[in-house]
Scaffold this motif. Structure first.
Motif, PDB file in Angstrom:
ATOM      1  N   LEU A   1      42.132  52.360  22.474  1.00 43.59           N
ATOM      2  CA  LEU A   1      40.770  51.841  22.528  1.00 43.59           C
ATOM      3  C   LEU A   1      40.510  51.109  23.835  1.00 43.59           C
ATOM      4  N   ILE A   2      41.503  50.357  24.320  1.00 47.98           N
ATOM      5  CA  ILE A   2      41.353  49.650  25.592  1.00 47.98           C
ATOM      6  C   ILE A   2      41.218  50.646  26.730  1.00 47.98           C
ATOM      7  N   ARG A   3      42.041  51.713  26.712  1.00 50.99           N
ATOM      8  CA  ARG A   3      41.928  52.744  27.753  1.00 50.99           C
ATOM      9  C   ARG A   3      40.541  53.366  27.751  1.00 50.99           C
ATOM     10  N   ARG A   4      40.061  53.670  26.546  1.00 53.81           N
ATOM     11  CA  ARG A   4      38.746  54.312  26.435  1.00 53.81           C
ATOM     12  C   ARG A   4      37.641  53.406  26.975  1.00 53.81           C
ATOM     13  N   SER A   5      37.709  52.116  26.640  1.00 59.36           N
ATOM     14  CA  SER A   5      36.657  51.193  27.073  1.00 59.36           C
ATOM     15  C   SER A   5      36.713  50.920  28.566  1.00 59.36           C
ATOM     16  N   SER A   6      37.906  51.079  29.180  1.00 55.89           N
ATOM     17  CA  SER A   6      38.035  50.833  30.616  1.00 55.89           C
ATOM     18  C   SER A   6      37.920  52.114  31.437  1.00 55.89           C
ATOM     19  N   GLY A   7      37.705  53.241  30.753  1.00 54.20           N
ATOM     20  CA  GLY A   7      37.524  54.504  31.470  1.00 54.20           C
ATOM     21  C   GLY A   7      38.803  55.199  31.850  1.00 54.20           C
ATOM     22  N   GLU A   8      39.939  54.775  31.295  1.00 56.36           N
ATOM     23  CA  GLU A   8      41.220  55.407  31.595  1.00 56.36           C
ATOM     24  C   GLU A   8      41.445  56.584  30.657  1.00 56.36           C
ATOM     25  N   GLY A   9      41.783  57.733  31.228  1.00 54.57           N
ATOM     26  CA  GLY A   9      42.024  58.902  30.398  1.00 54.57           C
ATOM     27  C   GLY A   9      43.478  59.093  30.033  1.00 54.57           C
ATOM     28  N   SER A  10      44.385  58.619  30.876  1.00 53.93           N
ATOM     29  CA  SER A  10      45.808  58.845  30.670  1.00 53.93           C
ATOM     30  C   SER A  10      46.484  57.576  30.194  1.00 53.93           C
ATOM     31  N   GLY A  11      47.627  57.744  29.513  1.00 61.19           N
ATOM     32  CA  GLY A  11      48.391  56.596  29.070  1.00 61.19           C
ATOM     33  C   GLY A  11      49.083  55.879  30.207  1.00 61.19           C
ATOM     34  N   VAL A  12      49.406  56.606  31.278  1.00 60.78           N
ATOM     35  CA  VAL A  12      50.053  56.018  32.450  1.00 60.78           C
ATOM     36  C   VAL A  12      49.009  55.836  33.549  1.00 60.78           C
ATOM     37  N   ILE A  13      48.931  54.621  34.100  1.00 64.20           N
ATOM     38  CA  ILE A  13      47.962  54.315  35.147  1.00 64.20           C
ATOM     39  C   ILE A  13      48.654  54.439  36.495  1.00 64.20           C
ATOM     40  N   GLU A  14      48.067  55.213  37.395  1.00 57.06           N
ATOM     41  CA  GLU A  14      48.651  55.402  38.719  1.00 57.06           C
ATOM     42  C   GLU A  14      47.666  54.983  39.801  1.00 57.06           C
ATOM     43  N   TYR A  15      48.210  54.331  40.822  1.00 55.53           N
ATOM     44  CA  TYR A  15      47.382  53.866  41.933  1.00 55.53           C
ATOM     45  C   TYR A  15      48.278  53.793  43.158  1.00 55.53           C
ATOM     46  N   GLY A  16      48.014  54.648  44.134  1.00 58.31           N
ATOM     47  CA  GLY A  16      48.914  54.728  45.273  1.00 58.31           C
ATOM     48  C   GLY A  16      50.293  55.138  44.801  1.00 58.31           C
ATOM     49  N   LYS A  17      51.317  54.413  45.205  1.00 62.17           N
ATOM     50  CA  LYS A  17      52.694  54.705  44.797  1.00 62.17           C
ATOM     51  C   LYS A  17      53.065  54.013  43.482  1.00 62.17           C
ATOM     52  N   LEU A  18      52.159  53.217  42.962  1.00 61.85           N
ATOM     53  CA  LEU A  18      52.469  52.429  41.776  1.00 61.85           C
ATOM     54  C   LEU A  18      52.056  53.164  40.509  1.00 61.85           C
ATOM     55  N   SER A  19      52.948  53.186  39.534  1.00 64.22           N
ATOM     56  CA  SER A  19      52.629  53.720  38.206  1.00 64.22           C
ATOM     57  C   SER A  19      52.937  52.646  37.175  1.00 64.22           C
ATOM     58  N   LEU A  20      52.081  52.557  36.156  1.00 61.68           N
ATOM     59  CA  LEU A  20      52.223  51.526  35.135  1.00 61.68           C
ATOM     60  C   LEU A  20      52.028  52.164  33.771  1.00 61.68           C
ATOM     61  N   ASP A  21      52.982  51.923  32.888  1.00 64.48           N
ATOM     62  CA  ASP A  21      52.958  52.494  31.541  1.00 64.48           C
ATOM     63  C   ASP A  21      52.772  51.373  30.528  1.00 64.48           C
ATOM     64  N   PRO A  22      51.535  51.154  30.038  1.00 67.06           N
ATOM     65  CA  PRO A  22      51.300  50.070  29.084  1.00 67.06           C
ATOM     66  C   PRO A  22      52.086  50.222  27.789  1.00 67.06           C
ATOM     67  N   ALA A  23      52.312  51.455  27.347  1.00 62.98           N
ATOM     68  CA  ALA A  23      53.038  51.666  26.094  1.00 62.98           C
ATOM     69  C   ALA A  23      54.491  51.248  26.224  1.00 62.98           C
ATOM     70  N   GLY A  24      55.137  51.663  27.302  1.00 61.30           N
ATOM     71  CA  GLY A  24      56.530  51.318  27.514  1.00 61.30           C
ATOM     72  C   GLY A  24      56.737  49.974  28.172  1.00 61.30           C
ATOM     73  N   ARG A  25      55.612  49.341  28.614  1.00 65.02           N
ATOM     74  CA  ARG A  25      55.669  48.058  29.321  1.00 65.02           C
ATOM     75  C   ARG A  25      56.581  48.168  30.539  1.00 65.02           C
ATOM     76  N   THR A  26      56.436  49.268  31.286  1.00 64.30           N
ATOM     77  CA  THR A  26      57.225  49.480  32.488  1.00 64.30           C
ATOM     78  C   THR A  26      56.309  49.815  33.662  1.00 64.30           C
TER      79      THR A  26
END
Length: 223
Positions: free
Chosen positions: A115-140
Motif C-alpha cells: 500500500l505504501i508503494r502504491r501511494s508513493s508511485g513505486e511499482g517495484s518492491g526494490v527501489i533503485e536510484y543510481g547505483k543504490l538499491s533498497l529492498d524494504p521487504a528484506g530491510r537491505t
C-alpha cells in the motif's frame, strides 16, 4: 513509515506494534474511533490499520469520515468478520485492502508495504536510484551490489529519502516517520545524526544527501 493502529484487542495490538517497531517503523496505537479521529487530526500517517469492531463504534464510521474529509491515507482493514458483504462494504467506502483475522504478521507487513508503494508511485518492491538499491521487504540496501551496513534507524531514514527522491523532506517530517508519540524523549537532532551517518556510508556511491537550509533534506545524484 508512520502507522496508526486502531485496535482494541490487547494481544493482537501488542503483536502488531512489536512487529512494526522491530522493522524500524513508527506506530501509534489507539483503541477506538474517537481516539483515531484525534490522532489523524494532529498527525499525518502513511497507513492506517483499522479494526472494525471497536468499543465506541464501528471502524466503518471512522473510514467514512476519513474519506468524506478527502483524507487519502491508505487504509488496511483487519477484522474477524468473514462475510463477503463486509469485505465488499469496506472496499466500497474507501478501504484500500482487507485482511481477515487471524493473520500472519508477515502478510500484514507485506500488505502494508504494498500500500505504501502504491501511494508513493513505486511499482517495484526494490527501489533503485543510481547505483543504490533498497529492498524494504528484506530491510537491505546496497551500492552496485555491495551491501550497506545500516542500523534499523539508518535504513528507515534512507527508505524515507528514497521513497521521496526528487522531493525535499523537512526534518520534522522525517522525524515524524521515525518516532511514535511515546518517544517524547527523542529530539529533532536525532535526524541530523542519522543523516550524518548515512552521508559517510554513501560516500563514493554517486549519491548525496543535500541539506537545503530552512527546507529539509533531499537525496540526489552527485553530478
Amino acid at each position: 513509515m508512520r502507522v496508526l493502529l486502531v485496535e482494541d484487542t490487547e494481544d493482537v495490538a501488542e503483536a502488531i506494534v512489536a512487529n512494526f517497531s522491530r522493522s524500524g517503523h513508527a506506530i501509534d496505537r489507539v483503541t477506538g474511533c474517537g481516539a483515531a479521529r484525534d490522532a489523524v487530526a494532529v498527525q499525518d500517517y502513511d497507513l492506517v490499520i483499522l479494526d472494525i469492531n471497536l468499543p465506541d463504534g464501528s471502524g466503518f464510521d471512522f473510514l467514512r469520515a476519513l474519506r468524506s474529509a478527502k483524507n487519502p491515507t491508505p487504509i488496511l482493514v483487519v477484522t474477524a468478520r468473514r462475510e463477503v458483504e463486509d469485505r465488499i462494504g469496506a472496499l466500497d467506502i474507501g478501504a484500500d485492502d482487507y485482511l481477515m483475522k487471524p493473520f500472519d504478521l508477515r502478510e500484514l507487513e507485506a500488505r502494508a508495504r504494498a500500500l505504501i508503494r502504491r501511494s508513493s508511485g513505486e511499482g517495484s518492491g526494490v527501489i533503485e536510484y543510481g547505483k543504490l538499491s533498497l529492498d524494504p521487504a528484506g530491510r537491505t540496501a546496497g551500492i552496485a551490489g555491495t551491501p550497506l551496513q545500516l542500523t534499523r534507524r539508518e535504513f528507515s531514514v534512507l527508505e524515507i529519502l528514497m521513497l521521496n527522491r526528487g522531493r525535499v523532506m523537512p526534518k520534522e517530517r522525517i522525524f515524524e516517520k521515525l518516532f511514535s508519540f511515546d518517544r517524547e524523549e527523542v529530539g529533532l537532532n536525532a535526524v541530523e545524526l542519522y543523516i550524518a551517518r548515512l552521508r559517510r556510508k554513501l560516500a563514493g556511491s554517486g549519491l548525496v544527501i543535500r541539506n537545503l537550509r530552512g527546507l529539509g533534506y533531499q537525496i540526489a545524484l552527485d553530478e
